[in-house]
Write a protein that holds these residues in place. Structure first.
Motif, PDB file in Angstrom:
ATOM      1  N   TRP A 165      31.626 -13.820  50.138  1.00  0.00           N
ATOM      2  CA  TRP A 165      31.055 -14.426  47.978  1.00  0.00           C
ATOM      3  C   TRP A 165      30.210 -13.208  47.631  1.00  0.00           C
ATOM      4  O   TRP A 165      30.776 -12.801  46.686  1.00  0.00           O
ATOM      5  CB  TRP A 165      30.398 -15.775  48.098  1.00  0.00           C
ATOM      6  CG  TRP A 165      30.309 -16.170  46.817  1.00  0.00           C
ATOM      7  CD1 TRP A 165      30.770 -16.317  44.875  1.00  0.00           C
ATOM      8  CD2 TRP A 165      28.920 -15.682  45.920  1.00  0.00           C
ATOM      9  NE1 TRP A 165      29.766 -16.842  44.239  1.00  0.00           N
ATOM     10  CE2 TRP A 165      28.652 -15.830  44.839  1.00  0.00           C
ATOM     11  CE3 TRP A 165      27.512 -15.316  47.058  1.00  0.00           C
ATOM     12  CZ2 TRP A 165      27.322 -15.317  44.028  1.00  0.00           C
ATOM     13  CZ3 TRP A 165      26.685 -14.530  46.396  1.00  0.00           C
ATOM     14  CH2 TRP A 165      26.318 -15.481  44.734  1.00  0.00           C
ATOM     15  N   ARG A 169      31.564 -10.457  44.909  1.00  0.00           N
ATOM     16  CA  ARG A 169      30.420 -10.640  43.463  1.00  0.00           C
ATOM     17  C   ARG A 169      29.845  -9.433  43.075  1.00  0.00           C
ATOM     18  O   ARG A 169      30.085  -8.267  42.656  1.00  0.00           O
ATOM     19  CB  ARG A 169      29.144 -10.989  44.075  1.00  0.00           C
ATOM     20  CG  ARG A 169      28.483 -11.657  42.501  1.00  0.00           C
ATOM     21  CD  ARG A 169      27.953 -12.858  42.828  1.00  0.00           C
ATOM     22  NE  ARG A 169      26.662 -12.941  41.578  1.00  0.00           N
ATOM     23  CZ  ARG A 169      25.280 -12.454  41.747  1.00  0.00           C
ATOM     24  NH1 ARG A 169      25.384 -11.919  42.792  1.00  0.00           N
ATOM     25  NH2 ARG A 169      24.795 -12.769  40.572  1.00  0.00           N
ATOM     26  N   GLN A 173      30.859  -6.534  40.427  1.00  0.00           N
ATOM     27  CA  GLN A 173      29.848  -5.376  39.439  1.00  0.00           C
ATOM     28  C   GLN A 173      28.794  -4.041  39.270  1.00  0.00           C
ATOM     29  O   GLN A 173      28.962  -3.543  38.646  1.00  0.00           O
ATOM     30  CB  GLN A 173      28.172  -5.981  40.458  1.00  0.00           C
ATOM     31  CG  GLN A 173      28.199  -7.685  40.001  1.00  0.00           C
ATOM     32  CD  GLN A 173      26.361  -8.294  40.253  1.00  0.00           C
ATOM     33  OE1 GLN A 173      26.083  -7.923  41.155  1.00  0.00           O
ATOM     34  NE2 GLN A 173      26.376  -9.203  39.454  1.00  0.00           N
TER      35      GLN A 173
END
Length: 182
Positions: A165, A169, A173
């Motif tokens: 995760w 993520r 970004q």
């Protein structure tokens, strides 16, 4: 009794291992394409598919545990011990299968060392001492060994999921900040 339950677990685990390899390929392909959305989707889909299949296998095993044990032995002493150990295996299928899928998802994302470290921590530092404690000091015997594998695999799948995760993520970004880098 331990060998019977472990052989059944290992046989069904091969499906999870195959799904883990397929997940690594799909994640790796998405990573190579800088497709963060499909990277995350591939990892979580692999975990979801594995979880569904392992639940199905677990239900089948739960319904046929006594017959499964009879396929290995008719020893009256071993039968109830092996059947009790097989009652733990359906739960193990979910977490042990899940950890291998998510470790492979991270590896497909080219994260090699942290998943390996997670496996070391979960199995060498958690499972082995827990196995000794449950089986010997807790007097759970064969079941204690499987409780320890359940604990170690639970730690592994949790940490592997958090790691994947976090990576997905972070990739998303970074892509928003620097669209030209994978």
């Amino acid at each position: 009794a331990y060998n019977i339950a472990h052989n059944v677990l290992a046989t069904m685990f091969m499906v999870a291992l195959g799904l883990g390899s397929a997940t690594a390929v799909r994640v790796g392909y998405a990573y190579g394409q800088s497709d963060c959305e499909n990277l995350a989707r591939a990892g979580w889909t692999g975990l979801g598919l594995n979880t569904g299949l392992m639940i199905g296998f677990g239900i089948g095993l739960w319904l046929t545990a006594d017959l499964m044990v009879l396929g290995f032995t008719n020893d009256a002493v071993v039968l109830p011990i092996a059947a009790a150990a097989l009652a733990i295996v359906p739960w193990l299928l979910i977490v042990d299968g899940g950890q291998v899928v998510m470790a492979n998802a991270a590896r497909g994302r080219q994260d090699v060392w942290i998943p390996t470290l997670i496996q070391f921590v979960a199995y060498c530092l958690v499972m082995v001492p827990a196995g000794y404690w449950f089986a010997v000091h807790g007097d759970y015997g064969v079941n204690g060994l499987f409780y320890a594998v359940l604990l170690g695999s639970g730690v592994a799948v949790t940490l592997q999921c958090v790691r994947f995760w976090w990576l997905a993520r972070r990739d998303q970004q970074n892509l928003l900040i620097n669209p030209s880098s994978p």
